[in-house]
Write a protein that holds these residues in place. Structure first.
Motif, PDB file in Angstrom:
ATOM      1  N   ARG A   1      42.057  44.343  36.328  1.00 59.86           N
ATOM      2  CA  ARG A   1      41.134  44.079  35.231  1.00 59.86           C
ATOM      3  C   ARG A   1      40.908  42.588  35.011  1.00 59.86           C
TER       4      ARG A   1
ATOM      5  N   ILE B   1      38.474  41.294  37.531  1.00 58.39           N
ATOM      6  CA  ILE B   1      37.116  41.723  37.207  1.00 58.39           C
ATOM      7  C   ILE B   1      36.552  40.865  36.084  1.00 58.39           C
TER       8      ILE B   1
ATOM      9  N   VAL C   1      34.419  38.698  38.666  1.00 51.34           N
ATOM     10  CA  VAL C   1      33.158  39.434  38.706  1.00 51.34           C
ATOM     11  C   VAL C   1      32.276  39.085  37.515  1.00 51.34           C
TER      12      VAL C   1
ATOM     13  N   SER D   1      27.209  45.322  37.983  1.00 53.44           N
ATOM     14  CA  SER D   1      28.424  44.749  38.579  1.00 53.44           C
ATOM     15  C   SER D   1      29.304  45.779  39.257  1.00 53.44           C
TER      16      SER D   1
ATOM     17  N   ASP E   1      30.415  44.855  42.934  1.00 56.46           N
ATOM     18  CA  ASP E   1      31.483  43.845  42.973  1.00 56.46           C
ATOM     19  C   ASP E   1      32.821  44.457  42.551  1.00 56.46           C
ATOM     20  N   MET E   2      32.801  45.300  41.537  1.00 55.98           N
ATOM     21  CA  MET E   2      34.039  45.965  41.103  1.00 55.98           C
ATOM     22  C   MET E   2      34.586  46.845  42.218  1.00 55.98           C
TER      23      MET E   2
END
Length: 537
Positions: A325, A328, A332, A390, A393-394
């Motif tokens: 997390r 991210i 991200v 996103s 990307d995640m």
């Protein structure tokens, strides 16, 4: 250090300067005007800056605005009851009105309703606004509200808020401008619920949604599903202020970079939901501003409990520990987010469970859980798309973390067009993107109750349903908060959704635009921007 106006400069002079700005005078012409008036170059620049800021804050009429969102498909609709994404919400706000409007503080204000009163939070009396007409000239009245609300109860309509509307056991007219609503149980949130986009009011008997016949700020001139819409200012609009624009065009540019390039080239005036990675591109760029709204929208990873691999014990637990997390949030989302704890109530809500901690990024625990599920080495497809902000990307971060422990995660990146109708809610493992909602009850009713229309992981719990129903009718805030905390914990621990972060929404726009403000329903003024923004000349 502050620079003051010259002592010989008057308020009348300021008004003349602002008037020249509005009439299109160039900066050079304005500076010349100031020098003729005896104002030095340095002080003149300061005064011009003050005038430009004042002018930008003064609503102006006229102009055609082109705004680009990020998601569209042939399933786009002008039926408010069936709206399922921001594209639909923008058009609902452009062509229709709701009984209430949720302001930037999250407080419901009267719109088509003049007043909403109740003695017990169960029986509600609504008095409607006088003198409102639909775009076709029909007078607005109680029969339109009754028809609009009752549609949500008809299974044939397919309303996205049927689970919420079902609490309305009686909807009846009490006169030409009066409506009575009786709920199955008390719910103090009804005025807020009526401010949701889905509850926009349509004319009695409407079944054709190839165009829009609303009471809203713009009339529908063009609607091409999956392509664009064009609205012309409603000169008979019932509000004394706005809309300011002559016309507004809305369409989608799915690729985030292309959307931003269209803004920078001047092809559009608003580019919604800018990728945080693009913020460096905008730094120091003249003529473009951004508005960041942190209201609780999020991109989530959904694992359907009723399908493999989500049905295998250990898979969901493993995925929760495989999601980094912090990476991210920082990599991200570039810091434009708060860490998520796998339930939909964000830190922006007073009901947010501050004691509920997110699952730790722990590849070893993830590996043990996947081994228990018999999935180490088994190819696991994850569906991602630009439509779910996103998510690609995640997915890439998750794939990389999985490779380090022997998990074979395949990213199926699919086009944005058709994503919400073809993959969301359907694929065994896929991403979603949820827009903010103003109350926990609305979030839970739409996403996690057993009959929720958008139950992304197919989470079913009779205890959850019972507690949700109990909280809905409570006026004791302490008890209500306690139950909402319990419901957040149940979702985080039992449902098949991972919410790694509550994302900030970034809208980019030309400096010529005024009136864009944050709203708890989401970006673009809660998707109602067309009514409230204006263009400076």
């Amino acid at each position: 250090m502050t620079t003051e106006r010259p002592t010989n400069w008057t308020d009348r002079d300021s008004r003349l300067l602002e008037g020249a700005l509005r009439q299109g005078a160039t900066r050079r012409e304005l500076l010349h005007m100031l020098m003729v008036a005896g104002v030095g170059l340095s002080a003149g620049g300061t005064l011009l800056g003050i005038a430009e800021r004042a002018n930008a804050a003064t609503p102006m009429r006229g102009g055609h605005l082109k705004a680009a969102g990020w998601s569209a498909s042939i399933a786009d609709t002008l039926d408010p009851a069936k709206g399922s994404n921001t594209t639909d919400y923008v058009r609902a706000c452009t062509f229709y009105n709701r009984l209430t409007f949720i302001d930037r503080a999250g407080v419901p204000q009267m719109e088509l309703a003049e007043s909403i009163e109740t003695p017990d939070a169960q029986t509600w009396q609504i008095t409607l606004r006088k003198g409102v007409t639909f775009h076709n000239g029909k007078s607005f009245g109680a029969e339109d509200v009754v028809y609009s609300l009752q549609r949500h109860l008809d299974p044939e309509v397919g309303s996205k808020v049927n689970a919420i509307a079902k609490q309305m056991v009686e909807i009846s007219a009490t006169g030409a401008l009066g409506v009575r609503i009786v709920l199955a149980e008390p719910n103090a949130d009804l005025p807020t619920i009526l401010g949701l986009h889905h509850f926009a009011i349509i004319a009695d008997g409407t079944t054709d949604f190839t165009t829009a016949n609303g009471t809203g700020p713009f009339t529908c001139e063009v609607f091409e599903p999956g392509v664009r819409s064009v609205g012309q200012r409603n000169d008979s609009y019932f509000k004394s202020e706005g809309p300011y624009l002559d016309s507004v065009e809305f369409f989608a540019i799915a690729d985030a970079s292309a959307r931003l390039n269209a803004l920078m080239s001047g092809d559009i005036q608003i580019a919604a939901k800018i990728n945080p990675r693009a913020m460096r591109t905008l730094e120091g760029r003249d003529g473009i501003s951004t508005l960041t709204t942190t209201a609780g929208n999020y991109t989530d990873l959904n694992m359907r409990i009723d399908l493999d691999p989500g049905s295998k014990a250990g898979f969901i637990e493993g995925m929760k520990h495989l999601v980094n997390r912090e990476a991210i949030q920082k990599s991200v989302l570039r810091g434009f987010a708060d860490i998520g704890n796998d339930q939909p109530v964000s830190p922006a809500s007073r009901y947010y469970n501050t004691e509920l901690k997110p699952a730790e990024f722990d590849p070893d625990r993830a590996k043990a859980a996947f081994d228990k599920a018999g999935l180490l080495g088994v190819e696991i497809p994850i569906v991602a798309s630009e439509a779910a902000a996103s998510s690609v990307d995640m997915a890439t971060l998750i794939q990389q973390a999985g490779a380090g422990i022997g998990m074979n995660i395949r990213i199926d990146q699919v086009p944005a067009d058709g994503y919400w109708s073809n993959y969301w809610l359907k694929a065994p493992v896929h991403f979603g993107h949820i827009n903010p909602r103003p109350t926990p009850d609305i979030l839970f009713s739409l996403l996690y109750s057993s009959d929720a229309p958008w139950n992304e992981s197919r989470y079913i719990s009779s205890r959850f349903d019972s507690l949700l129903k109990e909280a809905r009718g409570l006026t004791d805030e302490s008890k209500r908060t306690e139950i909402y905390w319990d419901l957040q914990e149940m979702v985080a621990q039992q449902a098949g959704t991972i919410i790694p972060a509550y994302m900030s929404n970034i809208d980019a726009y030309t400096d010529r635009l005024g009136g864009l403000e944050p709203n708890p329903l989401g970006g673009l003024n809660g998707y109602a921007f067309s009514e409230y923004v204006w263009l400076n000349s």
